[in-house]
Design an enzyme around this catalytic site. Structure first.
Site, PDB file in Angstrom:
ATOM      1  N   ASP A  87       0.822  -1.226   0.000  1.00 53.78           N
ATOM      2  CA  ASP A  87       0.000   0.000   0.000  1.00 53.78           C
ATOM      3  C   ASP A  87       0.850   1.268   0.000  1.00 53.78           C
ATOM      4  OD1 ASP A  87       1.046   0.005   2.519  1.00 53.78           O
ATOM      5  OD2 ASP A  87      -0.870  -0.002   3.583  1.00 53.78           O
ATOM      6  N   GLY A  88       2.176   1.109  -0.038  1.00 51.77           N
ATOM      7  CA  GLY A  88       3.055   2.275  -0.110  1.00 51.77           C
ATOM      8  C   GLY A  88       3.659   2.665   1.227  1.00 51.77           C
TER       9      GLY A  88
ATOM     10  N   ARG B 275      15.387  24.977   5.938  1.00 52.03           N
ATOM     11  CA  ARG B 275      15.322  26.330   5.374  1.00 52.03           C
ATOM     12  C   ARG B 275      13.935  26.949   5.527  1.00 52.03           C
ATOM     13  NH1 ARG B 275      17.538  25.544  -0.534  1.00 52.03           N
ATOM     14  NH2 ARG B 275      16.451  23.557  -0.277  1.00 52.03           N
ATOM     15  N   GLN B 276      12.930  26.136   5.823  1.00 54.48           N
ATOM     16  CA  GLN B 276      11.574  26.673   6.085  1.00 54.48           C
ATOM     17  C   GLN B 276      11.466  26.964   7.582  1.00 54.48           C
ATOM     18  OE1 GLN B 276       8.179  24.866   4.155  1.00 54.48           O
ATOM     19  NE2 GLN B 276       9.521  23.631   2.868  1.00 54.48           N
TER      20      GLN B 276
ATOM     21  N   HIS C 236      21.121  25.715   7.922  1.00 48.16           N
ATOM     22  CA  HIS C 236      21.038  27.014   7.237  1.00 48.16           C
ATOM     23  C   HIS C 236      21.052  28.157   8.255  1.00 48.16           C
ATOM     24  CE1 HIS C 236      20.222  29.783   4.076  1.00 48.16           C
ATOM     25  NE2 HIS C 236      19.081  30.155   4.607  1.00 48.16           N
TER      26      HIS C 236
ATOM     27  N   ASP D 255      25.845  34.928  -0.975  1.00 47.64           N
ATOM     28  CA  ASP D 255      25.066  35.937  -0.251  1.00 47.64           C
ATOM     29  C   ASP D 255      25.723  36.176   1.098  1.00 47.64           C
ATOM     30  OD1 ASP D 255      24.185  33.876   1.513  1.00 47.64           O
ATOM     31  OD2 ASP D 255      22.507  33.427   0.186  1.00 47.64           O
TER      32      ASP D 255
ATOM     33  N   LYS E 219      22.418  38.686  -3.105  1.00 56.02           N
ATOM     34  CA  LYS E 219      21.504  37.800  -3.827  1.00 56.02           C
ATOM     35  C   LYS E 219      20.049  38.195  -3.571  1.00 56.02           C
ATOM     36  CE  LYS E 219      20.427  33.379  -2.543  1.00 56.02           C
ATOM     37  NZ  LYS E 219      20.708  31.966  -2.297  1.00 56.02           N
TER      38      LYS E 219
ATOM     39  N   ARG F 175      16.315  36.487  -4.377  1.00 55.25           N
ATOM     40  CA  ARG F 175      15.643  35.305  -4.923  1.00 55.25           C
ATOM     41  C   ARG F 175      14.266  35.710  -5.449  1.00 55.25           C
ATOM     42  NH1 ARG F 175      15.981  29.951  -5.017  1.00 55.25           N
ATOM     43  NH2 ARG F 175      17.842  29.785  -3.725  1.00 55.25           N
TER      44      ARG F 175
ATOM     45  N   ASP G 165      28.986  27.768  -0.258  1.00 62.70           N
ATOM     46  CA  ASP G 165      27.622  27.956   0.258  1.00 62.70           C
ATOM     47  C   ASP G 165      27.303  26.810   1.204  1.00 62.70           C
ATOM     48  OD1 ASP G 165      25.212  29.237   0.599  1.00 62.70           O
ATOM     49  OD2 ASP G 165      24.608  29.132  -1.491  1.00 62.70           O
TER      50      ASP G 165
HETATM   51  C1  R5P Z   1      20.064  30.144   0.695  1.00 65.17           C
HETATM   52  O1  R5P Z   1      20.216  31.198   1.316  1.00 65.17           O
HETATM   53  C2  R5P Z   1      21.069  29.058   0.736  1.00 65.17           C
HETATM   54  O2  R5P Z   1      22.232  29.457   1.414  1.00 65.17           O
HETATM   55  C3  R5P Z   1      21.462  28.581  -0.643  1.00 65.17           C
HETATM   56  O3  R5P Z   1      22.116  29.626  -1.337  1.00 65.17           O
HETATM   57  C4  R5P Z   1      20.276  28.170  -1.449  1.00 65.17           C
HETATM   58  O4  R5P Z   1      19.379  27.436  -0.666  1.00 65.17           O
HETATM   59  C5  R5P Z   1      20.708  27.339  -2.636  1.00 65.17           C
HETATM   60  O5  R5P Z   1      19.579  26.945  -3.352  1.00 65.17           O
HETATM   61  P1  R5P Z   1      19.631  26.774  -4.926  1.00 65.17           P
HETATM   62  O6  R5P Z   1      20.762  25.856  -5.256  1.00 65.17           O
HETATM   63  O7  R5P Z   1      18.288  26.187  -5.276  1.00 65.17           O
HETATM   64  O8  R5P Z   1      19.795  28.135  -5.538  1.00 65.17           O
END
Ligand code: R5P
Length: 285
Positions: A33-34, A92-93, A125, A163, A187, A189, A213
């Site tokens: 069933d998954g 990150r959320q 993060h 960033d 940066k 987004r 990063d």
């Molecule tokens: C955001 O502030 C993080 O430090 C990364 O720069 C980011 O999450 C990278 O995501 P992506 O590779 O999708 O640009």
């Protein structure tokens, strides 16, 4: 005893070697069933005092596996459960970005907290996510090791973060490399895959650049950064990160942007995971 989630099997084995602790037999299965089943029969057999569960939560299934393994080792009678999230998914959320949105990092942390006595995670993060856990959660810094695979002959190197938020990582890698200048881009987004990078003032002409990063997800940030550098007669460009998530076509995107090499750690097990965080984790265990 070290207990691996399916996403972190190589790292769990490296950690077991580092700590000279046994690596438990585990099983990962899926019912018709998954529904998932992650089990640790090796723990039930060995009856250790402590179980260290090592699992990067790179997917919703991986999150569920952590909960199941925590429950399985408790059921097997261990006294202490240490949950190691080399990469903490949903980290990150870390805020409600719009009214009615969840703080997903907190929701995940609360669920994991129900089965853990202690939590470790690597270079989240934002370190503040550790406060979402109910037991003590510690952010382990492994960024210094990212200097290890870099070539010894970098020309007048510049260590750049895409960033301001990642400048500490760039400085850590620069210090570990032993020479170089550091700076960061600005940066903005625009969407999940669209970012705009504004160059910094640092002169990169004919110099080798290492872009640092915390995570490469879609590769949009890094490929934009590399594009900006390429317009400015840069020398060789290397990119390095702690968490090489490398979703979808990220590797192709970065290769087409003209990077010499991509380096990452084994918090997420990919072909580019040349640096192990096992020694950094072991020092907390
Ligand atoms: C955001 O502030 C993080 O430090 C990364 O720069 C980011 O999450 C990278 O995501 P992506 O590779 O999708 O640009």
């Amino acid at each position: 005893m070290i207990v691996s989630g399916s996403t972190s099997q190589a790292l769990a084995a490296a950690l077991a070697r580092e700590l000279k602790e046994p690596l438990a037999a585990v099983e990962y299965d899926r019912f018709p069933d998954g529904e998932l089943l992650a089990a640790a029969p090796g723990v039930a057999d060995a009856e250790p005092d402590r179980a260290v569960i090592v699992a990067s939560t790179i997917s919703s299934d991986a999150h569920l596996e952590v909960l199941q393994l925590q429950d399985a080792v408790r059921e097997a009678g261990v006294d202490e459960v240490v949950t190691v999230l080399p990469y903490m998914g949903y980290g990150r959320q870390d805020k409600a970005f719009e009214p009615g949105h969840p703080i997903s990092a907190r929701a995940m942390a609360r669920a994991i907290s129900t089965g853990a006595d202690r939590v470790l995670t690597v270079d989240p993060h934002e370190e503040a996510v550790c406060e979402f856990f109910e037991p003590t959660a510690t952010a382990v810094d492994a960024a210094g090791r990212l200097a290890e695979p870099l070539p010894d002959d970098l020309v007048d190197p510049v260590f750049l973060s895409p960033d301001a938020g990642a400048i500490d990582l760039a400085e850590t890698v620069c210090d570990a490399y032993g020479t170089g200048e550091t700076d960061y881009f600005e940066k903005v987004r625009h969407s999940g895959t669209e970012v705009e990078i504004t160059p910094s003032d640092v002169d990169v002409a004919d110099r080798d650049v290492v872009v640092v990063d915390d995570i490469i997800a879609t590769g949009s940030t890094m490929s934009e950064a590399v594009g900006v550098l390429r317009e400015r007669s840069v020398g060789r460009v290397y990119i390095t990160c702690v968490h090489p998530l490398l979703a979808r076509n990220a590797v192709t995107k970065l290769s087409r942007a003209g990077v010499e090499a991509i380096y990452g750690t084994d918090t997420i097990e990919r072909g580019v995971s040349t640096v192990s965080v096992a020694p950094a984790l072991a020092s907390y265990l």
